[in-house]
Scaffold this active site. Structure first.
Site, PDB file in Angstrom:
ATOM      1  N   GLN A   1       2.779   6.935 -12.618  1.00  0.00           N
ATOM      2  CA  GLN A   1       2.741   8.181 -12.069  1.00  0.00           C
ATOM      3  C   GLN A   1       3.992   8.484 -11.402  1.00  0.00           C
ATOM      4  OE1 GLN A   1       0.024   8.084  -8.819  1.00  0.00           O
ATOM      5  NE2 GLN A   1      -0.609   9.957  -9.073  1.00  0.00           N
ATOM      6  N   GLY A   2       4.604   9.455 -11.621  1.00  0.00           N
ATOM      7  CA  GLY A   2       5.737   9.850 -11.032  1.00  0.00           C
ATOM      8  C   GLY A   2       5.975  11.203 -10.124  1.00  0.00           C
TER       9      GLY A   2
ATOM     10  N   SER B   1       5.676  10.774  -6.191  1.00  0.00           N
ATOM     11  CA  SER B   1       6.236  10.448  -4.833  1.00  0.00           C
ATOM     12  C   SER B   1       8.003  10.576  -5.155  1.00  0.00           C
ATOM     13  CB  SER B   1       5.869   9.214  -4.401  1.00  0.00           C
ATOM     14  OG  SER B   1       4.541   9.182  -3.978  1.00  0.00           O
TER      15      SER B   1
ATOM     16  N   GLU C   1      -8.181  10.286  -8.852  1.00  0.00           N
ATOM     17  CA  GLU C   1      -7.302   8.956  -8.261  1.00  0.00           C
ATOM     18  C   GLU C   1      -8.049   8.726  -7.022  1.00  0.00           C
ATOM     19  OE1 GLU C   1      -3.556   9.960  -7.346  1.00  0.00           O
ATOM     20  OE2 GLU C   1      -2.777   7.708  -6.885  1.00  0.00           O
TER      21      GLU C   1
ATOM     22  N   ASN D   1      -4.851   8.251   4.226  1.00  0.00           N
ATOM     23  CA  ASN D   1      -5.926   8.536   4.682  1.00  0.00           C
ATOM     24  C   ASN D   1      -5.797   9.547   5.911  1.00  0.00           C
ATOM     25  OD1 ASN D   1      -6.890   6.807   2.959  1.00  0.00           O
ATOM     26  ND2 ASN D   1      -8.359   5.494   4.603  1.00  0.00           N
ATOM     27  N   GLU D   2      -4.805   9.797   6.538  1.00  0.00           N
ATOM     28  CA  GLU D   2      -4.536  10.798   7.391  1.00  0.00           C
ATOM     29  C   GLU D   2      -4.507  12.082   6.688  1.00  0.00           C
ATOM     30  OE1 GLU D   2      -2.500   8.436   7.454  1.00  0.00           O
ATOM     31  OE2 GLU D   2      -3.066   7.260   9.413  1.00  0.00           O
TER      32      GLU D   2
HETATM   33  C1  LIG Z   1       0.840   0.122  -3.212  1.00  0.00           C
HETATM   34  C2  LIG Z   1       1.228   1.745  -3.499  1.00  0.00           C
HETATM   35  C3  LIG Z   1       1.204   2.276  -4.797  1.00  0.00           C
HETATM   36  C4  LIG Z   1       1.858   3.497  -5.006  1.00  0.00           C
HETATM   37  N1  LIG Z   1       1.992   4.034  -6.238  1.00  0.00           N
HETATM   38  C5  LIG Z   1       2.583   5.181  -6.307  1.00  0.00           C
HETATM   39  C6  LIG Z   1       2.640   5.838  -7.926  1.00  0.00           C
HETATM   40  O1  LIG Z   1       2.549   4.896  -8.688  1.00  0.00           O
HETATM   41  N2  LIG Z   1       3.376   6.772  -7.975  1.00  0.00           N
HETATM   42  C7  LIG Z   1       3.528   7.740  -7.126  1.00  0.00           C
HETATM   43  O2  LIG Z   1       4.183   8.706  -7.078  1.00  0.00           O
HETATM   44  N3  LIG Z   1       3.531   7.318  -5.618  1.00  0.00           N
HETATM   45  C8  LIG Z   1       3.111   6.076  -5.300  1.00  0.00           C
HETATM   46  N4  LIG Z   1       2.784   5.639  -4.047  1.00  0.00           N
HETATM   47  C9  LIG Z   1       3.443   6.527  -3.065  1.00  0.00           C
HETATM   48  C10 LIG Z   1       2.346   7.019  -2.168  1.00  0.00           C
HETATM   49  O3  LIG Z   1       1.485   8.029  -2.806  1.00  0.00           O
HETATM   50  C11 LIG Z   1       2.696   7.492  -0.767  1.00  0.00           C
HETATM   51  O4  LIG Z   1       3.259   6.365  -0.248  1.00  0.00           O
HETATM   52  C12 LIG Z   1       2.060   8.470  -0.053  1.00  0.00           C
HETATM   53  O5  LIG Z   1       1.741   9.551  -0.406  1.00  0.00           O
HETATM   54  C13 LIG Z   1       2.583   8.470   1.582  1.00  0.00           C
HETATM   55  O6  LIG Z   1       4.063   9.008   1.325  1.00  0.00           O
HETATM   56  P1  LIG Z   1       4.990   8.455   2.019  1.00  0.00           P
HETATM   57  O7  LIG Z   1       5.368   6.882   1.799  1.00  0.00           O
HETATM   58  O8  LIG Z   1       6.475   9.098   1.654  1.00  0.00           O
HETATM   59  O9  LIG Z   1       4.666   8.641   3.573  1.00  0.00           O
HETATM   60  P2  LIG Z   1       5.112   9.769   4.499  1.00  0.00           P
HETATM   61  O10 LIG Z   1       4.557  11.039   3.720  1.00  0.00           O
HETATM   62  O11 LIG Z   1       6.269   9.721   5.239  1.00  0.00           O
HETATM   63  O12 LIG Z   1       4.077   9.304   5.647  1.00  0.00           O
HETATM   64  C14 LIG Z   1       4.337   8.431   6.774  1.00  0.00           C
HETATM   65  C15 LIG Z   1       2.888   8.634   7.552  1.00  0.00           C
HETATM   66  O13 LIG Z   1       3.026   9.728   8.401  1.00  0.00           O
HETATM   67  C16 LIG Z   1       1.816  10.340   8.266  1.00  0.00           C
HETATM   68  N5  LIG Z   1       1.789  11.816   7.832  1.00  0.00           N
HETATM   69  C17 LIG Z   1       2.737  12.412   7.210  1.00  0.00           C
HETATM   70  N6  LIG Z   1       2.268  13.813   7.004  1.00  0.00           N
HETATM   71  C18 LIG Z   1       1.303  14.005   7.754  1.00  0.00           C
HETATM   72  C19 LIG Z   1       0.278  14.986   8.348  1.00  0.00           C
HETATM   73  N7  LIG Z   1       0.685  16.523   7.852  1.00  0.00           N
HETATM   74  N8  LIG Z   1      -0.514  14.771   9.056  1.00  0.00           N
HETATM   75  C20 LIG Z   1      -0.758  13.550   9.717  1.00  0.00           C
HETATM   76  N9  LIG Z   1      -0.030  12.524   9.115  1.00  0.00           N
HETATM   77  C21 LIG Z   1       0.983  12.743   8.436  1.00  0.00           C
HETATM   78  C22 LIG Z   1       1.229   9.449   6.678  1.00  0.00           C
HETATM   79  O14 LIG Z   1      -0.253   9.481   6.846  1.00  0.00           O
HETATM   80  C23 LIG Z   1       1.833   8.290   6.967  1.00  0.00           C
HETATM   81  O15 LIG Z   1       0.928   7.527   7.990  1.00  0.00           O
HETATM   82  C24 LIG Z   1       2.100   4.229  -3.907  1.00  0.00           C
HETATM   83  C25 LIG Z   1       2.331   3.753  -2.586  1.00  0.00           C
HETATM   84  C26 LIG Z   1       1.772   2.397  -2.417  1.00  0.00           C
HETATM   85  C27 LIG Z   1       1.628   1.766  -1.292  1.00  0.00           C
END
Ligand SMILES: Cc1cc2nc3c(=O)[nH]c(=O)nc-3n(C[C@H](O)[C@H](O)[C@H](O)COP(=O)(O)OP(=O)(O)OC[C@H]3O[C@@H](n4cnc5c(N)ncnc54)[C@H](O)[C@@H]3O)c2cc1C
Length: 379
Positions: A125-126, A128, A243, A360-361
């Site tokens: 899944q591409g 992020s 998902e 979860n946020e």
């Molecule tokens: C084990 C694992 C597998 C994954 N696999 C994939 C994959 O296969 N493909 C893919 O595309 N992605 C994948 N991901 C990525 C995942 O979808 C992202 O990590 C997730 O969506 C959060 O994005 P971020 O890491 O950029 O954190 P950020 O968006 O930078 O968030 C950082 C923190 O800020 C909080 N936050 C951000 N915005 C808000 C808001 N508006 N209100 C309240 N809180 C907020 C978040 O909840 C989090 O706690 C994976 C992640 C993990 C941990």
């Protein structure tokens, strides 16, 4: 509401149980998020496919059994009960496939689904990007229209098992003038396309399960578009429903982990203080509640309702239950928890549950705004 299974359902369950008892490897396979483990898991996936257990709810023509959603749930229960290997094909069969069934052309379905069922094509899944995680609509990877197709540029990250997969489904901005949710397109991309570079990297738990994927003017034909140019956001939301909701984490997984937790508790009566006893019971009750919630959701789905924003409720519920179950198990194991490979690695992975599939946020905001209809934050 009638919560009893029919004779046909029970017969299906018996058949699945029998096959799994005879075929599930006796010793657990190495983690599917390592190169060695991934290969071992592929052998298992192909065994499942040969016996037509890899995608039970799909049409027989694509390698399934035409099973109902109820039967699929039963199969999942039996799968986890038997301690069968993790599904390294999950991003294809559980996330992309429901989206292909809903939005794919007949040609896309006929070409891609049988290969996915047979674990010949392995999908990641591409979505992020380094600058777009929670704020997925802020993604900056681009698709530029050229004769006969598109040129893709940009970078994806956190791509689970990307280094081992053969194909990627991803979102790209296809209208350079567009902002946010508009002007995005959903593409299906073979990872051996010229101009695509996959760079694997390790996770904190030591597995190599992640990759960054770079697109440098990579050409894909028009037929690589899923669901229409500019329609990427709504197509992606269908994938997201799968998902966060039913398909990625079915209740069988938690019924089994909480059953194992109760077993652990029974074997360690001396460790079972009042609080831990409550925690064990709480885990079992939550797993049961998730099962009942899922059954009511499936009742809706078979009547033609769609899994919408409610799937965020599933996501919050199962991810928090998973952390709770593993944390309780480690507390029960006490000082020797670290040597209990299954529970300690499970605990580490459970901590990622509140992050992946949308944190979860973010899910709580979706529930507040779109399920409960509360006023939008900050507006
Ligand atoms: C084990 C694992 C597998 C994954 N696999 C994939 C994959 O296969 N493909 C893919 O595309 N992605 C994948 N991901 C990525 C995942 O979808 C992202 O990590 C997730 O969506 C959060 O994005 P971020 O890491 O950029 O954190 P950020 O968006 O930078 O968030 C950082 C923190 O800020 C909080 N936050 C951000 N915005 C808000 C808001 N508006 N209100 C309240 N809180 C907020 C978040 O909840 C989090 O706690 C994976 C992640 C993990 C941990």
């Amino acid at each position: 509401m009638d919560l009893t299974w029919t004779e046909e359902h029970e017969a299906f369950r018996a058949q699945a149980r029998e096959w799994l008892a005879a075929n599930v490897p006796e010793r657990p396979l190495p983690s599917g998020d390592t190169r060695e483990g991934f290969t071992a898991h592929l052998d298992w996936e192909r065994r499942l496919f040969d016996a037509r257990w890899s995608v039970v709810s799909w049409p027989a023509a694509y390698g399934g059994r035409d099973a109902s959603l109820w039967e699929w749930l039963i199969f999942e229960e039996e799968y986890y009960r038997a301690g069968a290997p993790q599904r390294v094909t999950q991003n294809g069969i559980f996330l992309l496939a429901p989206t292909l069934f809903e939005f794919g052309t007949r040609e896309q379905q006929d070409t891609l689904l049988p290969r996915m069922a047979a674990a010949q094509d392995l999908w990641c899944q591409g979505w992020s990007e380094p600058g777009a995680g929670s704020d997925l609509a802020g993604l900056s990877s681009r698709a530029s229209k050229v004769e006969g197709g598109w040129r893709l540029s940009g970078q994806k990250t956190w791509t689970t098992r990307g280094a081992f997969c053969t194909h990627l489904f991803g979102l790209f901005r296809s209208d350079p003038e567009s902002v946010r949710h508009k002007g995005l397109t959903y593409f299906l991309v073979p990872l051996d396309t010229e101009g695509v570079t996959v760079r694997g990297f390790g996770r904190l738990d030591g597995d190599e399960g992640f990759a960054e994927v770079f697109f440098d003017d990579a050409f894909v034909p028009d037929s690589a578009v899923l669901g229409g140019v500019g329609k990427g956001w709504s197509v992606a939301m269908a994938t997201t429903g799968s998902e966060r909701g039913l398909t990625l984490r079915s209740p069988g997984r938690f019924l089994e982990s909480t059953r194992r937790l109760a077993e652990l508790a029974a074997a360690r009566p001396a460790a079972l203080s009042g609080r831990l006893r409550d925690d064990v019971v709480d885990a079992a009750m939550r797993a049961e509640a998730y099962q009942l919630f899922t059954l009511s959701q499936v009742s809706g789905l078979v009547k033609g309702e769609k899994a919408g924003a409610e799937s965020s409720l599933n996501k919050i519920f199962w991810s928090e239950l998973d952390v709770h179950t593993h944390r309780t198990a480690l507390a029960l194991r006490g000082a020797d928890a670290a040597v209990d490979e299954a529970w300690s690695r499970g605990f580490q992975f459970s901590l990622a549950g509140p992050i992946y599939a949308g944190t979860n946020e973010i899910q709580r905001t979706i529930v507040a705004e779109r399920v409960l209809g509360l006023p939008r934050v900050g507006r």
